[in-house]
Design an enzyme around this catalytic site. Structure first.
Site, PDB file in Angstrom:
ATOM      1  N   ASP A  37       0.853  -1.185   0.000  1.00  0.00           N
ATOM      2  CA  ASP A  37       0.000   0.000   0.000  1.00  0.00           C
ATOM      3  C   ASP A  37       0.889   1.235   0.000  1.00  0.00           C
ATOM      4  O   ASP A  37       2.074   1.161   0.336  1.00  0.00           O
ATOM      5  CB  ASP A  37      -0.901   0.007   1.240  1.00  0.00           C
ATOM      6  CG  ASP A  37      -2.172   0.838   1.057  1.00  0.00           C
ATOM      7  OD1 ASP A  37      -3.243   0.247   0.890  1.00  0.00           O
ATOM      8  OD2 ASP A  37      -2.072   2.086   1.062  1.00  0.00           O
ATOM      9  N   VAL A  56       5.702  -0.618   1.211  1.00  0.00           N
ATOM     10  CA  VAL A  56       5.139   0.672   0.830  1.00  0.00           C
ATOM     11  C   VAL A  56       5.445   0.887  -0.649  1.00  0.00           C
ATOM     12  O   VAL A  56       6.613   0.879  -1.056  1.00  0.00           O
ATOM     13  CB  VAL A  56       5.718   1.812   1.681  1.00  0.00           C
ATOM     14  CG1 VAL A  56       5.133   3.152   1.237  1.00  0.00           C
ATOM     15  CG2 VAL A  56       5.435   1.566   3.151  1.00  0.00           C
ATOM     16  N   ASN A  85      -6.055  -5.211  -5.561  1.00  0.00           N
ATOM     17  CA  ASN A  85      -7.207  -4.633  -4.882  1.00  0.00           C
ATOM     18  C   ASN A  85      -7.162  -3.110  -4.762  1.00  0.00           C
ATOM     19  O   ASN A  85      -8.183  -2.494  -4.470  1.00  0.00           O
ATOM     20  CB  ASN A  85      -7.304  -5.259  -3.478  1.00  0.00           C
ATOM     21  CG  ASN A  85      -8.288  -4.568  -2.601  1.00  0.00           C
ATOM     22  OD1 ASN A  85      -9.489  -4.712  -2.766  1.00  0.00           O
ATOM     23  ND2 ASN A  85      -7.800  -3.774  -1.638  1.00  0.00           N
ATOM     24  N   SER A 137     -15.864  -3.882  -9.591  1.00  0.00           N
ATOM     25  CA  SER A 137     -16.947  -3.205  -8.877  1.00  0.00           C
ATOM     26  C   SER A 137     -18.239  -3.424  -9.634  1.00  0.00           C
ATOM     27  O   SER A 137     -18.225  -3.648 -10.859  1.00  0.00           O
ATOM     28  CB  SER A 137     -16.661  -1.701  -8.782  1.00  0.00           C
ATOM     29  OG  SER A 137     -17.768  -1.000  -8.251  1.00  0.00           O
ATOM     30  N   SER A 139     -19.870  -1.059 -10.252  1.00  0.00           N
ATOM     31  CA  SER A 139     -19.769   0.123 -11.100  1.00  0.00           C
ATOM     32  C   SER A 139     -18.992  -0.158 -12.381  1.00  0.00           C
ATOM     33  O   SER A 139     -18.933   0.704 -13.265  1.00  0.00           O
ATOM     34  CB  SER A 139     -19.102   1.274 -10.329  1.00  0.00           C
ATOM     35  OG  SER A 139     -19.932   1.707  -9.276  1.00  0.00           O
ATOM     36  N   TYR A 150     -14.720   6.335 -12.763  1.00  0.00           N
ATOM     37  CA  TYR A 150     -14.650   5.075 -12.032  1.00  0.00           C
ATOM     38  C   TYR A 150     -15.327   3.959 -12.817  1.00  0.00           C
ATOM     39  O   TYR A 150     -14.811   2.838 -12.889  1.00  0.00           O
ATOM     40  CB  TYR A 150     -15.322   5.271 -10.674  1.00  0.00           C
ATOM     41  CG  TYR A 150     -15.124   4.141  -9.691  1.00  0.00           C
ATOM     42  CD1 TYR A 150     -13.877   3.879  -9.133  1.00  0.00           C
ATOM     43  CD2 TYR A 150     -16.202   3.345  -9.288  1.00  0.00           C
ATOM     44  CE1 TYR A 150     -13.704   2.870  -8.199  1.00  0.00           C
ATOM     45  CE2 TYR A 150     -16.034   2.330  -8.361  1.00  0.00           C
ATOM     46  CZ  TYR A 150     -14.785   2.093  -7.819  1.00  0.00           C
ATOM     47  OH  TYR A 150     -14.626   1.085  -6.909  1.00  0.00           O
ATOM     48  N   LYS A 154     -13.229   0.639 -13.869  1.00  0.00           N
ATOM     49  CA  LYS A 154     -13.626  -0.675 -13.376  1.00  0.00           C
ATOM     50  C   LYS A 154     -14.204  -1.538 -14.490  1.00  0.00           C
ATOM     51  O   LYS A 154     -14.066  -2.772 -14.467  1.00  0.00           O
ATOM     52  CB  LYS A 154     -14.636  -0.524 -12.233  1.00  0.00           C
ATOM     53  CG  LYS A 154     -14.018   0.030 -10.958  1.00  0.00           C
ATOM     54  CD  LYS A 154     -12.898  -0.862 -10.413  1.00  0.00           C
ATOM     55  CE  LYS A 154     -12.440  -0.422  -9.039  1.00  0.00           C
ATOM     56  NZ  LYS A 154     -11.354  -1.278  -8.497  1.00  0.00           N
ATOM     57  N   THR A 185     -15.549   0.766   3.806  1.00  0.00           N
ATOM     58  CA  THR A 185     -14.090   0.796   3.786  1.00  0.00           C
ATOM     59  C   THR A 185     -13.610   2.215   4.059  1.00  0.00           C
ATOM     60  O   THR A 185     -14.420   3.140   4.183  1.00  0.00           O
ATOM     61  CB  THR A 185     -13.544   0.346   2.416  1.00  0.00           C
ATOM     62  OG1 THR A 185     -13.903   1.338   1.436  1.00  0.00           O
ATOM     63  CG2 THR A 185     -14.119  -1.005   2.005  1.00  0.00           C
TER      64      THR A 185
END
Length: 256
Positions: A37, A56, A85, A137, A139, A150, A154, A185
């Site tokens: 991340d 990182v 993810n 998603s 979406s 988005y 996606k 989240t």
């Protein structure tokens, strides 16, 4: 014995939400995990667990994707599972959303999956039991007002899953995707806190009449990367409480 004993996984976007939930679930099943991340502070959760190492990094960087695979190979000696993810959203209408915002959404959500997959394919093929899951998603299955960037990103992930599954199947690598609906989240916390009416409106569109918890999405990912899904590839599973089953013409009934 755990269902992931001896397996090694990389999870991107692992600092919180679905990424942290699937990292923890994989470890519970016996896997070793590289948790990747950009948020170094949020990745400190890994310090309380054995069998996980934090990295990182930026999923839009070729070098950082190569580094996370290299870390898995050097620390654990193999790579069997890849959960792509990491994600970001930028609401705004198509006339006014700046193109650099669109580029960022595309880069994180779609380019990040492409770069992660490209970096990991050789190691996944060597595993003989490689499994990839990308977080798309609902979406990506349809359109939303003010979410065109988005939706486009996606939607690209949805077809990337299918194309990669077709291309990599003969090399022993399975590729699948999940399509979460409204899920609590870090990315969606701003809706709950700053726009409670929008949060409630989304809840009412879910057939099960609630938002999902990250662990519920993680459970489906956990199945898809497990030996139990050994003959499953190229599928996109909605984890959306029934949203994609509805035409959208009528609001689902409230719970009794």
């Amino acid at each position: 014995m755990g269902k992931h004993d001896g397996r090694v996984a990389i999870v991107t976007g692992a600092a919180s939400g679905i990424g942290r939930a699937i990292s923890e679930l994989l470890m519970q099943g016996g896997a070793s995990v590289v948790a990747q991340d950009m948020d170094a502070e949020a990745l400190t959760w890994t310090e309380d667990h054995r069998g996980v190492v934090a990295q990182v990094g930026d999923v839009t960087s070729v070098e950082d994707n190569a580094a996370m695979v290299d870390l898995a190979m050097k620390r654990f000696g193999r790579l069997d599972t890849l959960v792509l993810n990491a994600g970001v959203t930028m609401p705004g209408n198509i006339e006014t959303l700046p193109m650099d915002s669109f580029d960022q959404v595309l880069n994180v959500n779609l380019r990040g999956c492409v770069l992660g997959l490209k970096a990991a394919v050789p190691a996944l093929c060597s595993s003989g039991q490689g499994a990839v899951v990308m977080t798309a998603s609902v979406s990506g299955l349809g359109g939303d007002p003010g979410m065109w960037a988005y939706n486009a990103a996606k939607g690209g992930v949805v077809n990337l899953v299918r194309a990669a599954a077709v291309e990599l199947g003969h090399r022993g690598v399975r590729v699948n995707g999940v399509c979460p609906g409204p899920t609590r989240t870090g990315m969606t916390a701003v809706i709950e806190n700053a726009a409670p009416e929008a949060f409630e409106a989304l809840r009412r569109r879910v057939v099960l009449q609630r938002w999902a918890e990250p662990q519920e999405v993680a459970a489906v990912i956990d199945f898809l990367v497990s030996p139990a899904a050994s003959f499953v590839t190229g599928v996109l599973i909605p984890v959306d409480g029934g949203i994609s089953a509805s035409t959208g013409q009528f609001t689902p009934p409230e719970l009794a």
